[in-house]
Design an enzyme around this catalytic site. Structure first.
Site, PDB file in Angstrom:
ATOM      1  N   HIS A 154      56.368  81.015   5.673  1.00 25.83           N
ATOM      2  CA  HIS A 154      57.567  81.774   5.314  1.00 25.83           C
ATOM      3  C   HIS A 154      58.391  82.045   6.575  1.00 25.83           C
ATOM      4  O   HIS A 154      57.828  82.438   7.602  1.00 25.83           O
ATOM      5  CB  HIS A 154      57.193  83.141   4.729  1.00 25.83           C
ATOM      6  CG  HIS A 154      56.404  83.095   3.466  1.00 25.83           C
ATOM      7  ND1 HIS A 154      56.950  83.357   2.229  1.00 25.83           N
ATOM      8  CD2 HIS A 154      55.088  82.844   3.228  1.00 25.83           C
ATOM      9  CE1 HIS A 154      56.014  83.273   1.292  1.00 25.83           C
ATOM     10  NE2 HIS A 154      54.879  82.973   1.878  1.00 25.83           N
ATOM     11  N   HIS A 159      52.153  76.725   3.300  1.00 19.78           N
ATOM     12  CA  HIS A 159      53.582  76.981   3.487  1.00 19.78           C
ATOM     13  C   HIS A 159      53.766  78.125   4.464  1.00 19.78           C
ATOM     14  O   HIS A 159      52.990  79.077   4.474  1.00 19.78           O
ATOM     15  CB  HIS A 159      54.278  77.291   2.157  1.00 19.78           C
ATOM     16  CG  HIS A 159      53.599  78.356   1.363  1.00 19.78           C
ATOM     17  ND1 HIS A 159      52.463  78.139   0.620  1.00 19.78           N
ATOM     18  CD2 HIS A 159      53.898  79.680   1.200  1.00 19.78           C
ATOM     19  CE1 HIS A 159      52.087  79.249   0.028  1.00 19.78           C
ATOM     20  NE2 HIS A 159      52.939  80.213   0.372  1.00 19.78           N
TER      21      HIS A 159
HETATM   22  P1  AMP Z   1      52.488  82.922  -1.026  1.00 20.90           P
HETATM   23  O1  AMP Z   1      52.222  84.245  -1.660  1.00 20.90           O
HETATM   24  O2  AMP Z   1      52.410  82.977   0.487  1.00 20.90           O
HETATM   25  O3  AMP Z   1      51.625  81.820  -1.593  1.00 20.90           O
HETATM   26  O4  AMP Z   1      53.984  82.578  -1.327  1.00 20.90           O
HETATM   27  C1  AMP Z   1      54.394  81.687  -2.323  1.00 20.90           C
HETATM   28  C2  AMP Z   1      55.906  81.690  -2.304  1.00 20.90           C
HETATM   29  O5  AMP Z   1      56.366  80.538  -2.992  1.00 20.90           O
HETATM   30  C3  AMP Z   1      56.529  82.902  -2.968  1.00 20.90           C
HETATM   31  O6  AMP Z   1      57.351  83.574  -2.028  1.00 20.90           O
HETATM   32  C4  AMP Z   1      57.308  82.304  -4.122  1.00 20.90           C
HETATM   33  O7  AMP Z   1      58.530  82.989  -4.370  1.00 20.90           O
HETATM   34  C5  AMP Z   1      57.554  80.884  -3.646  1.00 20.90           C
HETATM   35  N1  AMP Z   1      57.768  79.901  -4.691  1.00 20.90           N
HETATM   36  C6  AMP Z   1      56.971  79.661  -5.766  1.00 20.90           C
HETATM   37  N2  AMP Z   1      57.475  78.655  -6.500  1.00 20.90           N
HETATM   38  C7  AMP Z   1      58.604  78.227  -5.867  1.00 20.90           C
HETATM   39  C8  AMP Z   1      59.571  77.215  -6.144  1.00 20.90           C
HETATM   40  N3  AMP Z   1      59.494  76.423  -7.221  1.00 20.90           N
HETATM   41  N4  AMP Z   1      60.594  77.062  -5.271  1.00 20.90           N
HETATM   42  C9  AMP Z   1      60.704  77.864  -4.195  1.00 20.90           C
HETATM   43  N5  AMP Z   1      59.807  78.829  -3.877  1.00 20.90           N
HETATM   44  C10 AMP Z   1      58.784  79.016  -4.709  1.00 20.90           C
END
Ligand code: AMP
Length: 140
Positions: free
Chosen positions: A103, A101
Site C-alpha cells: 500500500h 501487495h
Molecule cells: P490488505 O488488507 O492489505 O490485504 O488490503 C487489500 C486491499 O485491496 C484493500 O485495501 C482493498 O480495498 C483492495 N482491493 C481489493 N480488491 C480490489 C480491486 N479489485 N481493485 C483495487 N483494490 C482492491
C-alpha cells in the site's frame, strides 16, 4: 488459492478493470478500490506470491525499487506531504488479498488517519535470544 482465482492476478491479466498507474515487467500499480485516502495505490508483483517471505529477492527488490518513484508521483498528484508504505503479510497481520501487495497511502496534516501502535518493552534476555534466533535463521 490458484492464480486463476486471485483477484490481483486477474487485474494483472486485464480480466478485471483497475485504475492502473504504472506497469513494468515485474509489477503493476493501481488505485485501491476502497482507499484510505484519495490516491491510495497498491503495488503488486505480476507473478502470484501469496506472501512476501515467499518472494524471490530479485523480484521483491525490483518491485520495492519502484516505491520512491510512485510515492513521489502520488504526493505530487494529491498534494500530500508524505505517505505510508504498508505491507500486511499474513491474515494475522491484516492481509485480506492473498497476493502480495504494497500500500502507498498519501498523508496530509490533520487527515485523521493515524498510524501509532503501542510499543512494548522487552527484557534483555528475551531480546538477546530473539536477536540470535533471527540472525541464525537468515538464509540469504
Ligand atoms: P490488505 O488488507 O492489505 O490485504 O488490503 C487489500 C486491499 O485491496 C484493500 O485495501 C482493498 O480495498 C483492495 N482491493 C481489493 N480488491 C480490489 C480491486 N479489485 N481493485 C483495487 N483494490 C482492491
Amino acid at each position: 488459492m490458484s492464480a486463476g482465482d486471485c483477484i490481483f492476478c486477474r487485474i494483472v491479466a486485464g480480466e478485471i478493470p483497475a485504475r492502473k498507474v504504472f506497469e513494468d515487467a515485474v509489477c503493476m500499480a493501481f488505485l485501491d478500490v476502497a482507499p484510505l485516502a484519495p490516491g491510495h495505490c497498491l503495488v503488486v508483483p505480476k507473478g502470484h506470491f501469496g506472501s512476501f517471505d515467499q518472494m524471490p529477492a530479485d523480484i521483491a527488490g525490483a518491485m520495492l525499487s519502484r516505491l520512491p518513484m510512485l510515492g513521489k508521483a502520488v504526493q505530487s498528484a494529491t498534494g500530500s506531504t508524505g505517505f505510508n508504505v504498508l505491507l500486511n503479510n499474513g491474515k494475522v497481520a491484516g492481509q485480506e488479498v492473498m497476493h502480495v501487495h504494497v500500500h502507498v497511502i498519501p498523508r496530509k496534516e490533520g487527515d485523521g488517519l493515524g498510524y501509532r501502535w503501542h510499543p512494548q518493552s522487552l527484557d534483555d534476555a528475551t531480546a538477546d535470544s530473539l536477536r540470535s534466533r533471527i540472525a541464525d535463521g537468515l538464509d540469504g
